[in-house]
Design a protein around this motif. Sequence first.
Motif, PDB file in Angstrom:
ATOM      1  N   ASN A 320      -4.905  12.176   4.414  1.00 44.53           N
ATOM      2  CA  ASN A 320      -4.683  10.935   3.658  1.00 44.53           C
ATOM      3  C   ASN A 320      -3.396  10.792   2.765  1.00 44.53           C
ATOM      4  O   ASN A 320      -2.887   9.579   2.291  1.00 44.53           O
ATOM      5  CB  ASN A 320      -5.774   9.953   3.173  1.00 44.53           C
ATOM      6  N   HIS A 321      -3.035  12.092   2.333  1.00 47.59           N
ATOM      7  CA  HIS A 321      -1.993  12.264   1.467  1.00 47.59           C
ATOM      8  C   HIS A 321      -0.631  12.805   2.063  1.00 47.59           C
ATOM      9  O   HIS A 321       0.256  13.196   1.354  1.00 47.59           O
ATOM     10  CB  HIS A 321      -2.390  13.061   0.049  1.00 47.59           C
ATOM     11  N   ILE A 322      -0.771  12.536   3.395  1.00 45.26           N
ATOM     12  CA  ILE A 322       0.642  13.024   3.971  1.00 45.26           C
ATOM     13  C   ILE A 322       1.496  11.638   4.089  1.00 45.26           C
ATOM     14  O   ILE A 322       1.052  10.665   4.561  1.00 45.26           O
ATOM     15  CB  ILE A 322       0.200  13.580   5.450  1.00 45.26           C
ATOM     16  N   ARG A 323       2.846  11.704   3.889  1.00 46.63           N
ATOM     17  CA  ARG A 323       3.413  10.435   3.678  1.00 46.63           C
ATOM     18  C   ARG A 323       3.542   9.614   5.142  1.00 46.63           C
ATOM     19  O   ARG A 323       3.637   8.584   5.214  1.00 46.63           O
ATOM     20  CB  ARG A 323       4.990  10.941   3.188  1.00 46.63           C
ATOM     21  N   GLU A 324       3.648  10.483   6.257  1.00 45.70           N
ATOM     22  CA  GLU A 324       3.868   9.791   7.613  1.00 45.70           C
ATOM     23  C   GLU A 324       2.423   9.217   8.172  1.00 45.70           C
ATOM     24  O   GLU A 324       2.517   8.758   9.125  1.00 45.70           O
ATOM     25  CB  GLU A 324       4.644  10.865   8.490  1.00 45.70           C
ATOM     26  N   ALA A 325       1.407   9.605   7.366  1.00 40.96           N
ATOM     27  CA  ALA A 325       0.078   9.268   8.005  1.00 40.96           C
ATOM     28  C   ALA A 325      -0.151   7.549   7.706  1.00 40.96           C
ATOM     29  O   ALA A 325       0.267   7.185   6.652  1.00 40.96           O
ATOM     30  CB  ALA A 325      -0.988   9.993   7.181  1.00 40.96           C
ATOM     31  N   PRO A 326      -0.323   6.999   8.896  1.00 45.95           N
ATOM     32  CA  PRO A 326      -0.710   5.353   8.957  1.00 45.95           C
ATOM     33  C   PRO A 326      -1.704   5.137   7.868  1.00 45.95           C
ATOM     34  O   PRO A 326      -2.807   5.855   7.608  1.00 45.95           O
ATOM     35  CB  PRO A 326      -0.868   5.191  10.159  1.00 45.95           C
ATOM     36  N   GLY A 327      -1.338   4.049   6.884  1.00 41.45           N
ATOM     37  CA  GLY A 327      -2.361   3.787   5.932  1.00 41.45           C
ATOM     38  C   GLY A 327      -2.637   4.597   4.883  1.00 41.45           C
ATOM     39  O   GLY A 327      -3.672   4.635   4.241  1.00 41.45           O
ATOM     40  N   ASN A 328      -1.882   5.552   4.585  1.00 42.24           N
ATOM     41  CA  ASN A 328      -1.945   6.621   3.409  1.00 42.24           C
ATOM     42  C   ASN A 328      -2.310   6.114   2.178  1.00 42.24           C
ATOM     43  O   ASN A 328      -1.940   4.768   1.930  1.00 42.24           O
ATOM     44  CB  ASN A 328      -0.947   7.664   3.606  1.00 42.24           C
ATOM     45  N   ASN A 329      -2.840   7.014   1.357  1.00 44.56           N
ATOM     46  CA  ASN A 329      -3.133   6.536  -0.144  1.00 44.56           C
ATOM     47  C   ASN A 329      -2.651   7.779  -0.943  1.00 44.56           C
ATOM     48  O   ASN A 329      -3.519   8.577  -1.724  1.00 44.56           O
ATOM     49  CB  ASN A 329      -4.585   6.403  -0.186  1.00 44.56           C
ATOM     50  N   ILE A 330      -1.375   7.909  -1.070  1.00 47.88           N
ATOM     51  CA  ILE A 330      -0.960   9.087  -1.516  1.00 47.88           C
ATOM     52  C   ILE A 330      -1.114   9.216  -3.203  1.00 47.88           C
ATOM     53  O   ILE A 330      -1.457  10.397  -3.608  1.00 47.88           O
ATOM     54  CB  ILE A 330       0.857   9.264  -1.302  1.00 47.88           C
ATOM     55  N   GLY A 331      -1.299   7.916  -3.750  1.00 48.63           N
ATOM     56  CA  GLY A 331      -1.426   8.147  -5.204  1.00 48.63           C
ATOM     57  C   GLY A 331      -2.910   7.701  -5.491  1.00 48.63           C
ATOM     58  O   GLY A 331      -3.383   7.566  -6.613  1.00 48.63           O
ATOM     59  N   GLY A 332      -3.742   8.034  -4.345  1.00 40.95           N
ATOM     60  CA  GLY A 332      -5.365   7.669  -4.649  1.00 40.95           C
ATOM     61  C   GLY A 332      -5.798   8.751  -5.211  1.00 40.95           C
ATOM     62  O   GLY A 332      -5.678   9.820  -5.486  1.00 40.95           O
TER      63      GLY A 332
END
Length: 428
Positions: A320-332
């Motif tokens: 979920n912290h991969i940029r190309e993942a749909p719906g990612n939450n990189i800053g979560g």
Amino acid sequence: MTTTRSTKCPLGRTKCSFLLCLVVSATVFLVIQLTEITAREPPILAPLPCRPFSDQCQAFLPAADGGIKWHRRDCQIERYITDKNFQCSNLMADLHFITRPLSQEEADYPLAFILTVHKELELLVRLLRAIYAPQNVYCLHVDAKAPREYRAAVQNLVGCFPNVFLSSRSETVTYAGFSRLKADLNCMSDLAASKVGWRKVVNMCGQDFPLKSNLELVRYLQSKEWRDRNMTPGIKQPPHIEKRTKLQYKEIVGSHVALIKKGVKKDPPPHNLDIYFGTAYYALTRDFVHFVLESPKARDLLEWSKDTYSPDEHYWVTLNHIREAPGNNIGGGWEGGIRAVKWEDQEGKVHSGCNGRYVHSICIYGMKDLPWLIKTNSMFANKFENHFFPEALDCLEQWLRNKTLGNASVPIESSWLLATRGNSNRDA
């Protein structure tokens, strides 16, 4: 002088003996047949007295005039499900399942659920009943090492629902092992092929229980913060957790996970991924599930994770912290409020203590834990046991059902009621 007269058979002694023999044989045969038919008939289950609600529970239920209390209608779940002669046509009403979408809002946003279970049959039925809605879809993964009787009962149960099914493949689940992650992925593969147009998938275990109604879950998962995002609470892997993914572990099937030798170092993560640490529980978009199942990065991370410790606690949050993942939450971070858990080492910090008992450092909730649970604003609570502090689950279940039906925009059917108000107990 009395004369004794013998009565002669008009057909002759031989024929009369034959007829007598025939009548006796027919009578014996008829008795045997009636006995066998009676034995085949399902026994009538005598009603059991319902466990009354705790006096403390009345504070959580809508007040009734004149001191009239709430009384449970439902007290024979396990007996019902394990009865080989139970009828699916009666199950929905007898066990008080909600049989229609309670609002258009819910009908338009179906959810998918993954339940991993291995024990506590009654808890499973009560959990399924609490999260069940006919527009949703449910995949149950039953541990391959679960008792045969348990699996058979679950199979009978899911066979009564068009939108509930068993995972197409069962794993022998080991605590903290790769098998636990595989159990979820098996259900994900099945759900990805489902014709139900579910929007997000949530995973649970058999000792969880919801704190939000289906309508509240739909609204929460569609809120501005989470509408198009995955919920995978977690942070960058802390130093004290790194050994889980820097050293090689071996899963002893169905038993435990152990370090290989004194600690064999692993290769770095594939694709130079940063490893995160979080919970094994999530709420994921359907597009993200397809990414998990089809992306080379996801597949490579899965392969790399096979000899790590508790891979389900890094796999979802890392992807979920991969940029190309749909719906990612990189800053979560830890936000999301998926599960309310009272950890023993958080006593005095996050909570004031467990009013039930700690098992493996997790609180089995008692009645006095309910105010804390209700105030947490979490989606689910973990955990409950059927034979320890059952009054807590009785109360929470009725509190949730009252809330669920209270927000319905369709007429309430009497079979949906788990309890009634009256002067004496009423059995289901």
